[in-house]
Design an enzyme around this catalytic site. Structure first.
Site, PDB file in Angstrom:
ATOM      1  N   SER A   1      -7.381  -0.791   3.727  1.00  0.00           N
ATOM      2  CA  SER A   1      -7.890  -1.003   2.394  1.00  0.00           C
ATOM      3  C   SER A   1      -8.409  -2.433   2.258  1.00  0.00           C
ATOM      4  O   SER A   1      -7.875  -3.439   2.407  1.00  0.00           O
ATOM      5  CB  SER A   1      -6.547  -0.895   1.323  1.00  0.00           C
ATOM      6  OG  SER A   1      -6.887  -1.373   0.245  1.00  0.00           O
TER       7      SER A   1
ATOM      8  N   HIS B   1     -11.043   2.201   3.462  1.00  0.00           N
ATOM      9  CA  HIS B   1     -10.350   2.559   1.966  1.00  0.00           C
ATOM     10  C   HIS B   1     -11.006   1.676   1.053  1.00  0.00           C
ATOM     11  O   HIS B   1     -10.680   0.253   1.105  1.00  0.00           O
ATOM     12  CB  HIS B   1      -8.932   2.537   2.050  1.00  0.00           C
ATOM     13  CG  HIS B   1      -8.284   3.085   0.980  1.00  0.00           C
ATOM     14  ND1 HIS B   1      -7.957   4.586   0.991  1.00  0.00           N
ATOM     15  CD2 HIS B   1      -7.622   2.678   0.055  1.00  0.00           C
ATOM     16  CE1 HIS B   1      -7.412   4.689  -0.353  1.00  0.00           C
ATOM     17  NE2 HIS B   1      -6.991   3.590  -0.663  1.00  0.00           N
TER      18      HIS B   1
ATOM     19  N   ASP C   1     -10.613   0.794  -2.717  1.00  0.00           N
ATOM     20  CA  ASP C   1      -9.811   1.036  -3.998  1.00  0.00           C
ATOM     21  C   ASP C   1     -10.723   0.761  -5.104  1.00  0.00           C
ATOM     22  O   ASP C   1     -11.139  -0.285  -5.639  1.00  0.00           O
ATOM     23  CB  ASP C   1      -8.668   0.159  -4.101  1.00  0.00           C
ATOM     24  CG  ASP C   1      -7.490   0.749  -3.058  1.00  0.00           C
ATOM     25  OD1 ASP C   1      -7.201   1.936  -3.230  1.00  0.00           O
ATOM     26  OD2 ASP C   1      -7.233  -0.072  -2.243  1.00  0.00           O
TER      27      ASP C   1
ATOM     28  N   MET D   1     -10.448   0.399  -9.024  1.00  0.00           N
ATOM     29  CA  MET D   1      -9.485   0.387 -10.388  1.00  0.00           C
ATOM     30  C   MET D   1     -10.478  -0.067 -11.709  1.00  0.00           C
ATOM     31  O   MET D   1     -11.172  -0.935 -11.639  1.00  0.00           O
ATOM     32  CB  MET D   1      -8.633  -0.778 -10.084  1.00  0.00           C
ATOM     33  CG  MET D   1      -7.888  -0.686  -8.935  1.00  0.00           C
ATOM     34  SD  MET D   1      -6.751  -1.814  -8.545  1.00  0.00           S
ATOM     35  CE  MET D   1      -5.960  -1.347  -6.935  1.00  0.00           C
TER      36      MET D   1
ATOM     37  N   HIS E   1     -11.101   5.654  -2.947  1.00  0.00           N
ATOM     38  CA  HIS E   1      -9.804   5.966  -3.869  1.00  0.00           C
ATOM     39  C   HIS E   1     -10.145   5.757  -5.557  1.00  0.00           C
ATOM     40  O   HIS E   1     -10.166   4.409  -5.653  1.00  0.00           O
ATOM     41  CB  HIS E   1      -8.491   5.366  -3.457  1.00  0.00           C
ATOM     42  CG  HIS E   1      -7.274   5.636  -4.083  1.00  0.00           C
ATOM     43  ND1 HIS E   1      -6.136   4.767  -3.919  1.00  0.00           N
ATOM     44  CD2 HIS E   1      -7.400   6.656  -5.010  1.00  0.00           C
ATOM     45  CE1 HIS E   1      -5.472   5.343  -4.622  1.00  0.00           C
ATOM     46  NE2 HIS E   1      -5.788   6.307  -5.193  1.00  0.00           N
TER      47      HIS E   1
ATOM     48  N   MET F   1      -9.103   5.095  -9.013  1.00  0.00           N
ATOM     49  CA  MET F   1      -7.878   4.799  -9.845  1.00  0.00           C
ATOM     50  C   MET F   1      -8.622   4.771 -11.088  1.00  0.00           C
ATOM     51  O   MET F   1      -8.407   3.424 -11.460  1.00  0.00           O
ATOM     52  CB  MET F   1      -7.106   3.792  -9.231  1.00  0.00           C
ATOM     53  CG  MET F   1      -6.292   4.176  -7.915  1.00  0.00           C
ATOM     54  SD  MET F   1      -5.517   2.641  -7.158  1.00  0.00           S
ATOM     55  CE  MET F   1      -6.975   2.336  -6.301  1.00  0.00           C
TER      56      MET F   1
ATOM     57  N   MET G   1       0.936   8.689  -3.192  1.00  0.00           N
ATOM     58  CA  MET G   1       0.966   7.141  -3.409  1.00  0.00           C
ATOM     59  C   MET G   1       2.238   6.773  -3.129  1.00  0.00           C
ATOM     60  O   MET G   1       3.512   7.072  -3.761  1.00  0.00           O
ATOM     61  CB  MET G   1       0.773   6.771  -4.933  1.00  0.00           C
ATOM     62  CG  MET G   1      -0.841   6.941  -5.409  1.00  0.00           C
ATOM     63  SD  MET G   1      -1.961   5.989  -4.391  1.00  0.00           S
ATOM     64  CE  MET G   1      -1.198   4.259  -4.557  1.00  0.00           C
TER      65      MET G   1
ATOM     66  N   ASP H   1      -0.493   6.005   0.784  1.00  0.00           N
ATOM     67  CA  ASP H   1      -1.137   4.806   0.357  1.00  0.00           C
ATOM     68  C   ASP H   1       0.131   3.781  -0.362  1.00  0.00           C
ATOM     69  O   ASP H   1       0.473   4.295  -1.484  1.00  0.00           O
ATOM     70  CB  ASP H   1      -2.152   4.899  -0.319  1.00  0.00           C
ATOM     71  CG  ASP H   1      -3.269   3.751  -0.788  1.00  0.00           C
ATOM     72  OD1 ASP H   1      -2.852   2.672  -0.525  1.00  0.00           O
ATOM     73  OD2 ASP H   1      -3.899   4.032  -1.608  1.00  0.00           O
ATOM     74  N   GLY H   2       0.186   2.361   0.096  1.00  0.00           N
ATOM     75  CA  GLY H   2       1.101   1.579  -0.569  1.00  0.00           C
ATOM     76  C   GLY H   2       2.131   1.065   0.317  1.00  0.00           C
ATOM     77  O   GLY H   2       2.944   2.030   0.573  1.00  0.00           O
TER      78      GLY H   2
ATOM     79  N   GLY I   1      -3.393  -2.188   3.363  1.00  0.00           N
ATOM     80  CA  GLY I   1      -4.327  -3.054   2.723  1.00  0.00           C
ATOM     81  C   GLY I   1      -3.661  -4.530   3.678  1.00  0.00           C
ATOM     82  O   GLY I   1      -4.117  -5.230   4.591  1.00  0.00           O
TER      83      GLY I   1
HETATM   84  C1  DX5 Z   1      -2.644   0.551  -4.623  1.00  0.00           C
HETATM   85  C2  DX5 Z   1      -4.107   0.859  -3.847  1.00  0.00           C
HETATM   86  C3  DX5 Z   1      -3.822   0.649  -1.966  1.00  0.00           C
HETATM   87  C4  DX5 Z   1      -3.655  -0.844  -1.972  1.00  0.00           C
HETATM   88  C5  DX5 Z   1      -2.546  -0.698  -0.629  1.00  0.00           C
HETATM   89  O1  DX5 Z   1      -2.990   0.840  -5.828  1.00  0.00           O
HETATM   90  O2  DX5 Z   1      -4.428   2.147  -3.963  1.00  0.00           O
HETATM   91  O3  DX5 Z   1      -4.609   1.220  -1.541  1.00  0.00           O
HETATM   92  O4  DX5 Z   1      -4.731  -1.534  -1.434  1.00  0.00           O
HETATM   93  O5  DX5 Z   1      -2.439  -2.141  -0.569  1.00  0.00           O
HETATM   94  P1  DX5 Z   1      -0.915  -2.553   0.532  1.00  0.00           P
HETATM   95  O6  DX5 Z   1      -1.045  -1.984   1.759  1.00  0.00           O
HETATM   96  O7  DX5 Z   1      -1.005  -4.018   0.490  1.00  0.00           O
HETATM   97  O8  DX5 Z   1       0.113  -1.825  -0.284  1.00  0.00           O
HETATM   98 ZN    ZN Z   2      -5.947   3.166  -2.602  1.00  0.00          ZN
END
Ligand code: DX5
Ligand code: ZN
Length: 241
Positions: free
Chosen positions: A24, A49, A51, A53, A82, A84, A153, A191-192, A213
């Site tokens: 990510s 990936h 993200d 937001m 992804h 969000m 998630m 993810d997370g 990430g």
């Molecule tokens: C969180 C994201 C993840 C995030 C994961 O809302 O969807 O993709 O980047 O990051 P890490 O691996 O640091 O938890």
């Molecule tokens: Zn994500």
């Protein structure tokens, strides 16, 4: 439109790429993004990936279509977007046009989820559906045969660097069991908070794609960190790289 991978097999010629670590970029150094993307690519990953937001569905704002366009021009990695965001239907087309090969939308914001998933597939991309930690698997009973990918998630979405929620393991194992019981072939992505400490349990629970990430982009050896995750989770693609 057929099954999983139709949106990208034509270009990559490999559905096997669906067993993967998807780093990510949220945790990357954006001033050195191209360089860091090359590092994970050299390690053998085939997807990235992204993200997205909106500061509305999640309490944070990140990146959008222009970054996907730039990545598309500078790498041939599969862009795993992804979304969000509160109103994904408005943006699906723009992300696919920008170069997204996988588009994952959240169950919580799609009142007509089947229509949204079909739209992603019609556009030739892999259609993913994400579930927040508090959203039960049962909300997807009707959708499981339609989706190419289910994203579980394992943190409350919105920020990188959060701690993995242990209850996600059981949720993934139950989803994997349902997949086998119903003879379905969607992929399971997590993810997370994914790191070297939980990767093997995630692989054993049935995950096909590990999003990571911080544990990748904040490591001294970015490529090595991605490879370690793939090895621990026993995901075939990187091991062959
Ligand atoms: C969180 C994201 C993840 C995030 C994961 O809302 O969807 O993709 O980047 O990051 P890490 O691996 O640091 O938890
Ligand atoms: Zn994500």
């Amino acid at each position: 439109m057929g099954k999983i991978g139709d949106g990208w097999t034509s270009r990559r010629g490999a559905t096997q790429a669906m067993s993967e670590v998807s780093p990510s970029i949220l945790a990357a150094d954006f001033a050195r993004l191209g360089e860091q993307v090359e590092e994970v690519q050299r390690a053998g990953v085939t997807m990235l990936h992204v993200d997205v937001m909106d500061g509305h569905f999640v309490p944070n704002i990140s990146i959008g279509v222009p970054v996907v366009e730039s990545l598309r021009r500078s790498t041939d990695l599969i862009l795993d977007c992804h979304l969000m965001i509160s109103d994904p239907d408005r943006y699906i087309e723009a992300f696919v046009a920008a170069g997204a090969r996988m588009v994952t939308i959240h169950q919580e914001v799609c009142p007509h989820l089947g229509r949204s998933v079909n739209r992603i597939k019609e556009l030739g991309a892999v259609a993913g559906v994400a579930l927040n930690p508090s959203t039960p698997l049962s909300t997807l009973d009707e959708m499981l045969p339609e989706a190419d990918l289910i994203l579980v998630m394992s943190v409350h979405p919105g920020f990188g660097g959060q701690a993995f929620l242990p209850s996600s393991l059981d949720k993934i194992a139950r989803l994997d069991r349902t997949r086998r019981d119903r003879g379905l072939d969607f992929k399971i992505q997590v993810d997370g908070g994914v790191n070297a400490g939980n990767a093997s349990a995630l692989g054993a629970a049935g995950c096909d794609i590990l999003v990571a990430g911080s544990s990748v982009f904040r490591a001294d050896d970015i490529g090595g960190a991605a490879r370690t995750l793939a090895e621990r989770a026993n995901l075939p693609t990187l091991r062959r790289a």
